[in-house]
Design an enzyme around this catalytic site. Sequence first.
Site, PDB file in Angstrom:
ATOM      1  CG  ASN A 111      -1.852   1.202   1.253  1.00  0.00           C
ATOM      2  OD1 ASN A 111      -2.501   1.502   0.250  1.00  0.00           O
ATOM      3  ND2 ASN A 111      -1.941   1.889   2.384  1.00  0.00           N
ATOM      4  CG  HIS A 113      -0.803   6.314   4.671  1.00  0.00           C
ATOM      5  ND1 HIS A 113      -2.185   6.322   4.650  1.00  0.00           N
ATOM      6  CD2 HIS A 113      -0.430   7.154   5.676  1.00  0.00           C
ATOM      7  CE1 HIS A 113      -2.624   7.137   5.615  1.00  0.00           C
ATOM      8  NE2 HIS A 113      -1.584   7.638   6.241  1.00  0.00           N
ATOM      9  CB  SER A 140       5.040   5.557   4.123  1.00  0.00           C
ATOM     10  OG  SER A 140       5.424   6.668   4.909  1.00  0.00           O
ATOM     11  CG  ASP A 149      -2.867   3.634   6.832  1.00  0.00           C
ATOM     12  OD1 ASP A 149      -2.907   3.026   5.748  1.00  0.00           O
ATOM     13  OD2 ASP A 149      -3.680   4.528   7.133  1.00  0.00           O
TER      14      ASP A 149
END
Length: 216
Positions: A111, A113, A140, A149
């Site tokens: 992912n 973020h 990030s 997260d």
Amino acid sequence: MSPTPKSIVVLVSGNGSNLQAIIDQVEQNKINGRVTAVIANKASAYGLTRAEQAGIPGIFIDHKSFDSRDAYDTKMMEVIDQYQPDLIVLAGFMRILTPAFVDHYQGRMLNIHPSLLPKYKGLDTHQRAIDAGDHEHGASVHFVTPELDGGPVVLQSKVPIFSEQDPVELAERVQEQERKMYPLVVSWFCDGRLIMLENKAILDGETLSEMGHAIG
């Protein structure tokens, strides 16, 4: 590079600019993989149009058609697994994933973020960084774990926050960095250089720090 390109499935909810960056790098042979499917939870997601333009299957799965988050994620897994993915890339996929989904793809889901994790998990990160009086902000890339997260960070990129900073302009500058860093991390994974082991990100055999690699 490995002679066998990795299968990458990308999940989107909106514009898909990071998806496009990855597609472009694949086409330039900078990523030893291929995007085998793009899945969206919104029919209006422009990421589906980007997939169509690139000749990639684009699939809309409406979360509103399911009675629960678990039911939706189960359907997602059924569809995703048809493409035998080596890597799942969340590119602006605006849903909190169930633990069962995360566990199913443990160690092969990334992912991005828009904050310098562990700062500002969740939403409205740009405004929160400005309100806190921070001098720098950024993005990030991290492995996905059940904690929102909270997975191990692989790479961060920083941008300065100027006085009287506008959050929209700050977001644009962060997104510009995202489009550079996300394909790079995907390439590391596809080359076998990046793994997650015991909840830590490991690159070229070295355990990365809590902040991952830093650029910018």
